[in-house]
Design an enzyme around this catalytic site. Sequence first.
Site, PDB file in Angstrom:
ATOM      1  CG  LEU A  81      -2.046  -0.980   1.298  1.00  0.00           C
ATOM      2  CD1 LEU A  81      -2.782  -0.868   2.634  1.00  0.00           C
ATOM      3  CD2 LEU A  81      -3.027  -0.761   0.156  1.00  0.00           C
ATOM      4  CG  ASP A  82       1.240   3.872  -3.384  1.00  0.00           C
ATOM      5  OD1 ASP A  82       2.145   3.021  -3.491  1.00  0.00           O
ATOM      6  OD2 ASP A  82       0.607   4.330  -4.358  1.00  0.00           O
TER       7      ASP A  82
END
Length: 340
Positions: A81-82
């Site tokens: 996940l960024d």
Amino acid sequence: MARDEVRRILPADIKREVLIKDENAETNPDWGFPPEKRPIEMHIQFGVINLDKPPGPTSHEVVAWIKKILNLEKAGHGGTLDPKVSGVLPVALEKATRVVQALLPAGKEYVALMHLHGDVPEDKIIQVMKEFEGEIIQRPPLRSAVKRRLRTRKVYYIEVLEIEGRDVLFRVGVEAGTYIRSLIHHIGLALGVGAHMSELRRTRSGPFKEDETLITLHDLVDYYYFWKEDGIEEYFRKAIQPMEKAVEHLPKVWIKDSAVAAVTHGADLAVPGIAKLHAGIKRGDLVAIMTLKDELVALGKAMMTSQEMLEKTKGIAVDVEKVFMPRDWYPKLWEKRDRS
């Protein structure tokens, strides 16, 4: 305006029929460690945390914190996940670390906030967004760590939740490796006004969801402290899911006790060792090899279809790729046969 109800179905939601190959197969209760009976230390070694990642840190940083908090040597996450993105991040621990591979075919779900760069009627927004269901072609964003080659990805469903002016809140179920930022960019192009992603949260990663198993880093620290300092393991145990949770969605082959040790010692799964199996298995499918106590033994590639496994009496049914069960959980029954 009223919205049509969307069937939110990911590959992880497929129901499978169980086929019995050997109705006389039984399991010895003295062997193995079913998930619900593992001591807490073993539960950690073969566990997965359904973590609610906060916005800010990278997925790698979060995993590093968990290793430090729990004093672990190994851990791995199931899908990056960024930093700005929050939500479901499965983190596999110690001897379960490689089980995250099983999440790749399971599908993921996100809730995203899209901001349009111009005014568009609501009915057109909904119509155009629905056209993005099915197979799409994407190029990874510039900031992505992977090579920017064109790739095909599947969008399982798009559900518009709310439209307020130029802001569109929607839920989307996608194949692993789908870039929601790129999807939103192309929706904006299709609408003729342009668009960008304002916020993003992952709400599912296969069998891991926003449910009672989802915990925060703060929860994890507290529960670990309760266990270590006060001897209360109840909360910490609930914070960690057995590794079997990560393969709930996979087609399965359940094996006889007599075949378990052979697989844990490196043998591929032969047909005579099968007790029951899921229908619909195709050659090349990733399958989970389970004991009759529902313990994960290994992951492997199906070398036969379900029907072939059911009908044949010999041959290799599954090419074993990753073994998770320790070799000493089940006895080497083939040695007893050799001596008799």
